[in-house]
Scaffold this motif. Structure first.
Motif, PDB file in Angstrom:
ATOM      1  N   PRO A  70       0.837  -1.215   0.000  1.00 25.11           N
ATOM      2  CA  PRO A  70       0.000   0.000   0.000  1.00 25.11           C
ATOM      3  C   PRO A  70       0.868   1.260   0.000  1.00 25.11           C
ATOM      4  N   LEU A  71       0.558   2.160  -0.886  1.00 27.50           N
ATOM      5  CA  LEU A  71       1.275   3.424  -0.985  1.00 27.50           C
ATOM      6  C   LEU A  71       0.261   4.496  -1.363  1.00 27.50           C
ATOM      7  N   PHE A  72      -0.066   5.356  -0.408  1.00 29.09           N
ATOM      8  CA  PHE A  72      -1.080   6.383  -0.593  1.00 29.09           C
ATOM      9  C   PHE A  72      -0.432   7.759  -0.491  1.00 29.09           C
ATOM     10  N   ILE A  73      -0.863   8.667  -1.365  1.00 30.06           N
ATOM     11  CA  ILE A  73      -0.378  10.042  -1.376  1.00 30.06           C
ATOM     12  C   ILE A  73      -1.585  10.966  -1.312  1.00 30.06           C
ATOM     13  N   SER A  74      -1.483  12.009  -0.520  1.00 30.63           N
ATOM     14  CA  SER A  74      -2.611  12.917  -0.320  1.00 30.63           C
ATOM     15  C   SER A  74      -2.934  13.682  -1.597  1.00 30.63           C
ATOM     16  N   LYS A  75      -4.101  14.297  -1.576  1.00 28.51           N
ATOM     17  CA  LYS A  75      -4.478  15.166  -2.684  1.00 28.51           C
ATOM     18  C   LYS A  75      -3.633  16.439  -2.656  1.00 28.51           C
ATOM     19  N   HIS A 297       1.007  18.304   2.628  1.00 31.36           N
ATOM     20  CA  HIS A 297       0.934  17.065   1.871  1.00 31.36           C
ATOM     21  C   HIS A 297       1.470  15.917   2.732  1.00 31.36           C
ATOM     22  N   TRP A 298       0.914  14.739   2.545  1.00 33.34           N
ATOM     23  CA  TRP A 298       1.352  13.570   3.294  1.00 33.34           C
ATOM     24  C   TRP A 298       1.349  12.350   2.378  1.00 33.34           C
ATOM     25  N   ALA A 299       2.071  11.340   2.815  1.00 36.19           N
ATOM     26  CA  ALA A 299       2.122  10.071   2.094  1.00 36.19           C
ATOM     27  C   ALA A 299       2.349   8.956   3.103  1.00 36.19           C
ATOM     28  N   CYS A 300       1.822   7.782   2.803  1.00 41.08           N
ATOM     29  CA  CYS A 300       1.937   6.640   3.705  1.00 41.08           C
ATOM     30  C   CYS A 300       2.209   5.391   2.878  1.00 41.08           C
ATOM     31  N   LEU A 307       7.578  -6.849   9.147  1.00 42.35           N
ATOM     32  CA  LEU A 307       8.241  -7.071   7.868  1.00 42.35           C
ATOM     33  C   LEU A 307       8.059  -5.910   6.906  1.00 42.35           C
ATOM     34  N   GLU A 308       6.953  -5.211   7.034  1.00 38.11           N
ATOM     35  CA  GLU A 308       6.664  -4.063   6.173  1.00 38.11           C
ATOM     36  C   GLU A 308       6.081  -2.944   7.018  1.00 38.11           C
ATOM     37  N   PRO A 309       6.930  -2.212   7.744  1.00 39.64           N
ATOM     38  CA  PRO A 309       6.414  -1.173   8.657  1.00 39.64           C
ATOM     39  C   PRO A 309       5.731  -0.044   7.900  1.00 39.64           C
ATOM     40  N   GLY A 310       4.828   0.611   8.590  1.00 38.43           N
ATOM     41  CA  GLY A 310       4.138   1.750   8.000  1.00 38.43           C
ATOM     42  C   GLY A 310       4.955   3.015   8.151  1.00 38.43           C
ATOM     43  N   LEU A 311       5.156   3.714   7.049  1.00 40.36           N
ATOM     44  CA  LEU A 311       5.942   4.948   7.032  1.00 40.36           C
ATOM     45  C   LEU A 311       5.011   6.110   6.696  1.00 40.36           C
ATOM     46  N   LEU A 312       4.999   7.103   7.533  1.00 41.02           N
ATOM     47  CA  LEU A 312       4.179   8.294   7.312  1.00 41.02           C
ATOM     48  C   LEU A 312       5.088   9.480   7.044  1.00 41.02           C
ATOM     49  N   PHE A 313       4.960  10.051   5.857  1.00 35.65           N
ATOM     50  CA  PHE A 313       5.706  11.241   5.468  1.00 35.65           C
ATOM     51  C   PHE A 313       4.763  12.437   5.571  1.00 35.65           C
TER      52      PHE A 313
END
Length: 349
Positions: A70-75, A297-300, A307-313
Motif C-alpha cells: 500500500p502506498l497512498f499520497i494525499s491530494k 501534503h502527506w504520504a503513507c 516485515l513491512e512497517p508503516g511509514l508516514l511522510f
C-alpha cells in the motif's frame, strides 16, 4: 430596432453613432491577466502531474519488489504551487525505493519518514491481518457503524488537541475567549464585526469550524447531542481510504496523526487570518475561510507490520514559526483584557 432599417446593430440609423463600442472588441475583455495566466498554467501542470502519479507509484512498487504494497499520497493543495507537490512526491518515492538501505539514505540526505508504525508480530491484529477473514468482515460491516467508530476516535483526538491549545496557547487569553463566547449569542455567519483579542478570536473560529457551530455562545455549553460536522466532513473528504492490508490499529494510528496535524494547521491559519483582521479593523465571519488555509501534503506506505512497517511522510508546518512568535509577542494583561471588553461592547446585533 425596425427590421426594415439596414445598418450596424446598436447604432443610430440616422447619424450612425455607435452605442456599443465595448462589445465590438471582445478580444480585449477576454484576455487573461498575467497573474491569472500564471495560475492557470500552474494548475494545468498540477493536473498533468496528477495523471502521471499512478504510473510513478506502480514503478516505485516494482522497484522495491512489492507490487501489492500500500502506498497512498494525499491530494494536492490547489492553493499552493504545483512545484511543492511535485517535489514532495519525488522525495517520497525516492525515499521509499531505497528505504531498506540506511547508508545510502543517509548519504543522499533523503526525506525521512515523520513517523513509523510496526505492530508486534504476535498481537491479535497482526495475526488477523495475515488471514483473509478481515477483508470478509470489513465487507459485511455496515458503513454506518464504521463511520460512527471513526467519528468517536476523531472526537477523542480533537478534544485532546483542543485541551492542548487551551492550556498552552490560549492560556493567558482564556478570559477574553470566555467573554467573547458569552457575548456573541447569535448566528454570525456572513456578518461583519470589529476585531478583538487575536488568540481568542482564532480559537473561537477554530472551534466553530471543527464542531460545526455558527453561534459562538453554544461553545460554552455541553457537547452532548451535537454532531461535529467539521470532523464528519474531514472523515468523508480528507481521511485516507483504508486498505484491506491495514490492521485496525494501523488505520487508527494513521488517522490520529493526520487529524491532529490538520487541527494544528487550521489553528495556525485562523491565527494568521485574525492578524489580518486586526490590520483591516474588520472581521468577516465566514466558516468557509478555512478552505483556503495551507494544507500539508502527506504520504503513507507499508502495512504496519514488522516485515513491512508503516511509514508516514508529513510536510513540516510552515506557519509554526509565525504561530509561536505571535503567541510570545501577544501577552494578556489587564489593559489587553480591557481593550477586548470595549471591543466586544461595541458588537451589537
Amino acid at each position: 430596432m425596425n427590421a426594415t432599417i439596414r445598418g450596424e446593430l446598436f447604432s443610430c440609423p440616422s447619424c450612425g453613432k455607435d452605442f456599443a463600442l465595448a462589445i465590438r472588441s471582445p478580444a480585449r475583455t477576454l484576455e487573461m491577466k498575467a497573474d491569472a495566466a500564471l495560475l492557470f498554467a500552474d494548475y494545468s501542470e498540477l493536473i498533468r502531474f496528477s495523471d502521471q502519479l499512478p504510473t510513478m507509484v506502480n514503478a516505485c512498487k516494482a522497484l522495491v519488489g512489492r507490487p501489492y504494497m500500500p502506498l497512498f499520497i494525499s491530494k494536492p493543495d490547489i492553493y499552493r504551487r504545483s512545484a511543492s507537490f511535485r517535489q514532495f512526491v519525488t522525495d517520497v518515492l525516492v525515499s521509499v525505493s531505497i528505504h531498506n538501505c540506511k547508508e545510502t539514505q543517509a548519504s543522499l540526505n533523503l526525506l525521512a519518514p515523520s513517523f513509523t508504525f510496526a505492530e508486534p508480530m504476535h498481537s491479535p491484529h497482526a495475526t488477523q491481518a495475515k488471514s483473509s477473514m478481515p477483508s470478509v468482515r470489513r465487507a459485511i460491516k455496515s458503513v454506518a457503524s464504521e463511520t460512527d467508530q471513526k467519528l468517536q476516535e476523531a472526537w477523542a483526538i480533537y478534544r485532546t488537541v483542543r485541551r492542548h491549545l487551551w492550556r498552552h496557547h490560549v492560556c493567558q487569553h482564556r478570559s477574553c475567549a470566555q467573554l467573547a463566547m458569552k457575548t456573541l449569542w447569535w448566528d454570525l455567519e456572513g456578518e461583519k464585526t470589529k476585531p478583538f483579542c487575536e488568540i481568542a478570536l482564532a480559537f473561537i473560529r477554530w472551534r466553530m469550524q471543527w464542531e460545526g457551530r455558527r453561534i459562538p455562545a453554544t461553545l460554552a455549553v455541553s457537547n452532548r447531542g451535537i454532531v461535529p460536522y467539521g470532523l464528519l466532513g474531514w472523515i468523508s473528504k480528507d481521511s485516507p481510504i483504508s486498505s484491506v492490508h491495514w490492521s485496525p490499529a494501523f488505520e487508527s494510528w494513521l488517522n490520529a496523526h493526520l487529524l491532529a496535524a490538520a487541527c494544528l494547521d487550521s489553528f495556525a491559519g485562523w491565527m494568521m487570518l485574525s492578524a489580518a483582521h486586526k490590520v483591516d479593523h474588520q472581521v468577516r465571519w465566514c466558516m468557509k475561510d478555512h478552505e483556503m488555509f495551507t494544507k500539508r501534503h502527506w504520504a503513507c506506505s507499508g502495512r504496519g507490520t514488522p516485515l513491512e512497517p508503516g511509514l508516514l511522510f508529513l510536510e513540516p508546518l510552515t506557519s509554526s514559526n509565525y504561530l509561536s512568535a505571535n503567541l510570545l509577542s501577544c501577552k494578556c494583561t489587564r489593559m489587553h483584557h480591557r481593550v477586548t471588553v470595549l471591543a466586544l461592547a461595541r458588537v451589537k446585533r
